[in-house]
Design a protein around this motif. Structure first.
Motif, PDB file in Angstrom:
ATOM      1  N   PRO A  56     -61.330 -42.138 -86.162  1.00 33.68           N
ATOM      2  CA  PRO A  56     -62.510 -42.347 -85.457  1.00 33.68           C
ATOM      3  C   PRO A  56     -62.438 -42.904 -84.016  1.00 33.68           C
ATOM      4  O   PRO A  56     -61.300 -43.324 -83.686  1.00 33.68           O
ATOM      5  CB  PRO A  56     -62.987 -43.707 -86.196  1.00 33.68           C
ATOM      6  N   ASN A  57     -63.620 -42.727 -83.396  1.00 31.55           N
ATOM      7  CA  ASN A  57     -63.781 -43.176 -82.185  1.00 31.55           C
ATOM      8  C   ASN A  57     -63.559 -45.035 -82.130  1.00 31.55           C
ATOM      9  O   ASN A  57     -64.125 -45.627 -83.010  1.00 31.55           O
ATOM     10  CB  ASN A  57     -64.919 -43.029 -81.424  1.00 31.55           C
ATOM     11  N   PHE A  58     -62.783 -45.469 -81.552  1.00 32.97           N
ATOM     12  CA  PHE A  58     -61.980 -46.898 -81.598  1.00 32.97           C
ATOM     13  C   PHE A  58     -63.465 -47.787 -81.366  1.00 32.97           C
ATOM     14  O   PHE A  58     -63.540 -48.705 -82.201  1.00 32.97           O
ATOM     15  CB  PHE A  58     -61.072 -47.469 -80.688  1.00 32.97           C
ATOM     16  N   ALA A  59     -64.149 -47.482 -80.515  1.00 29.93           N
ATOM     17  CA  ALA A  59     -65.319 -48.375 -80.189  1.00 29.93           C
ATOM     18  C   ALA A  59     -66.271 -48.281 -81.361  1.00 29.93           C
ATOM     19  O   ALA A  59     -67.040 -49.489 -81.576  1.00 29.93           O
ATOM     20  CB  ALA A  59     -65.720 -47.709 -79.039  1.00 29.93           C
ATOM     21  N   GLU A  60     -66.583 -47.160 -81.964  1.00 25.06           N
ATOM     22  CA  GLU A  60     -67.468 -47.183 -82.995  1.00 25.06           C
ATOM     23  C   GLU A  60     -66.906 -47.789 -84.310  1.00 25.06           C
ATOM     24  O   GLU A  60     -67.463 -48.594 -85.154  1.00 25.06           O
ATOM     25  CB  GLU A  60     -67.458 -45.587 -83.473  1.00 25.06           C
ATOM     26  N   PHE A  61     -65.470 -47.865 -84.322  1.00 23.36           N
ATOM     27  CA  PHE A  61     -64.815 -48.366 -85.590  1.00 23.36           C
ATOM     28  C   PHE A  61     -64.964 -49.696 -85.257  1.00 23.36           C
ATOM     29  O   PHE A  61     -65.565 -50.742 -86.251  1.00 23.36           O
ATOM     30  CB  PHE A  61     -63.288 -48.004 -85.518  1.00 23.36           C
TER      31      PHE A  61
END
Length: 115
Positions: free
Chosen positions: A99-104
């Motif tokens: 995943p995109n780290f910010a979304e995670f």
């Protein structure tokens, strides 16, 4: 202390929390399970992200489950997982792939009650 002073203090605390000046204690625990497979080039990236969130937030518990183990196979079958890495947060599949780290992080913060 009058009502206006109480409102000012509450607002100041809220702003300090948002700015990261005050550490906010999580309201609950969150379990992240990263389903991995041997030889997967992306699995170590997803696992490293989960470990980073575990280090960063007090209420987070991160676990790696390989499909090469009976426990990992059971979890993969339980959630009908067909590819790795798959990230399960609080027993719900949230991401397939890296995943995109910010979304995670955003989803983990939501689960912790930190918004």
């Amino acid at each position: 202390m009058d009502e206006l002073e109480m409102i000012r203090r509450k607002k100041m605390l809220e702003l300090m929390k948002r700015a990261g000046m005050i550490e906010v204690k999580p309201k609950r625990k969150v379990v992240i399970e990263v389903i991995t497979s041997p030889g997967c080039p992306y699995c170590p990236i997803a696992w490293a992200m989960a470990q980073e969130l575990e280090r960063k937030y007090e209420g987070v518990i991160a676990r790696e489950l390989s499909v090469a183990t009976p426990e990992g196979q059971r979890k993969a079958m339980e959630h009908n997982i067909m590819g790795t890495p798959t990230i399960i947060i609080d027993n719900r599949v949230e991401f397939i792939g890296v995943p995109n780290f910010a979304e995670f992080e955003r989803r983990v913060r939501e689960k912790l009650g930190l918004g």
